[in-house]
Write a protein that holds these residues in place. Structure first.
Motif, short mmCIF file in Angstrom:
data_model
loop_
_atom_site.label_atom_id
_atom_site.label_comp_id
_atom_site.label_asym_id
_atom_site.label_seq_id
_atom_site.Cartn_x
_atom_site.Cartn_y
_atom_site.Cartn_z
N MET A 42 -2.24 6.67 0.43
CA MET A 42 -2.99 7.65 1.22
C MET A 42 -4.24 7.07 1.87
SD MET A 42 -1.43 10.54 1.17
CE MET A 42 -2.69 11.68 1.69
N THR A 43 -4.49 5.79 1.69
CA THR A 43 -5.70 5.16 2.18
C THR A 43 -5.38 4.00 3.11
OG1 THR A 43 -6.69 5.65 0.02
CG2 THR A 43 -7.87 4.11 1.40
N THR A 46 -9.62 2.74 7.42
CA THR A 46 -10.51 3.75 7.97
C THR A 46 -10.96 4.75 6.92
OG1 THR A 46 -9.42 3.56 10.11
CG2 THR A 46 -10.74 5.54 9.74
N GLY A 47 -10.08 5.16 6.04
CA GLY A 47 -10.42 6.15 5.02
C GLY A 47 -9.18 6.67 4.34
N ILE A 48 -9.27 7.90 3.83
CA ILE A 48 -8.15 8.53 3.12
C ILE A 48 -7.60 9.67 3.97
CG2 ILE A 48 -9.61 10.09 1.79
CD1 ILE A 48 -7.62 9.69 -0.55
N PHE A 49 -6.28 9.75 4.05
CA PHE A 49 -5.64 10.77 4.87
C PHE A 49 -5.81 12.15 4.24
CE2 PHE A 49 -3.45 6.90 6.11
CZ PHE A 49 -3.62 6.96 7.48
N VAL A 56 4.33 10.80 1.17
CA VAL A 56 4.17 10.09 2.45
C VAL A 56 2.98 10.68 3.21
CG1 VAL A 56 5.28 9.51 4.63
CG2 VAL A 56 6.65 9.67 2.54
N PRO A 57 1.99 9.86 3.57
CA PRO A 57 0.84 10.38 4.32
C PRO A 57 1.28 11.05 5.62
CG PRO A 57 0.45 8.11 3.65
CD PRO A 57 1.88 8.41 3.33
N ASN A 58 0.67 12.18 5.93
CA ASN A 58 0.94 12.90 7.17
C ASN A 58 -0.14 12.48 8.16
OD1 ASN A 58 1.56 14.63 9.21
ND2 ASN A 58 1.50 16.49 7.96
#
Length: 66
Positions: A42-43, A46-49, A56-58
């Protein structure tokens, strides 16, 4: 009256004992292994989603505000 009061206190005492559970704080030896795979997924640099679909990150939802 005193007999009833003692009976009530004994019942409360046994109830508290039966409802108490061991938390991870009290049982350090049985803590599960720390797993950070999801956090890493999730990271990015840039940062965390903000959100994911299952694991799965959106990407369309963007990043968390801090």
């Amino acid at each position: 009256m005193r007999s009833f009061e003692l009976s009530r206190l004994q019942a409360l005492s046994s109830l508290r004992k039966s409802l108490s559970t061991k938390t991870l704080d009290r049982n350090r030896a049985k803590r599960p292994e720390l797993k950070l795979e999801h956090l890493l997924r999730m990271t990015d640099s840039t940062g965390i989603f903000q959100h994911a679909i299952f694991s799965v990150p959106n990407f369309s939802e963007g990043y968390c505000n801090g």
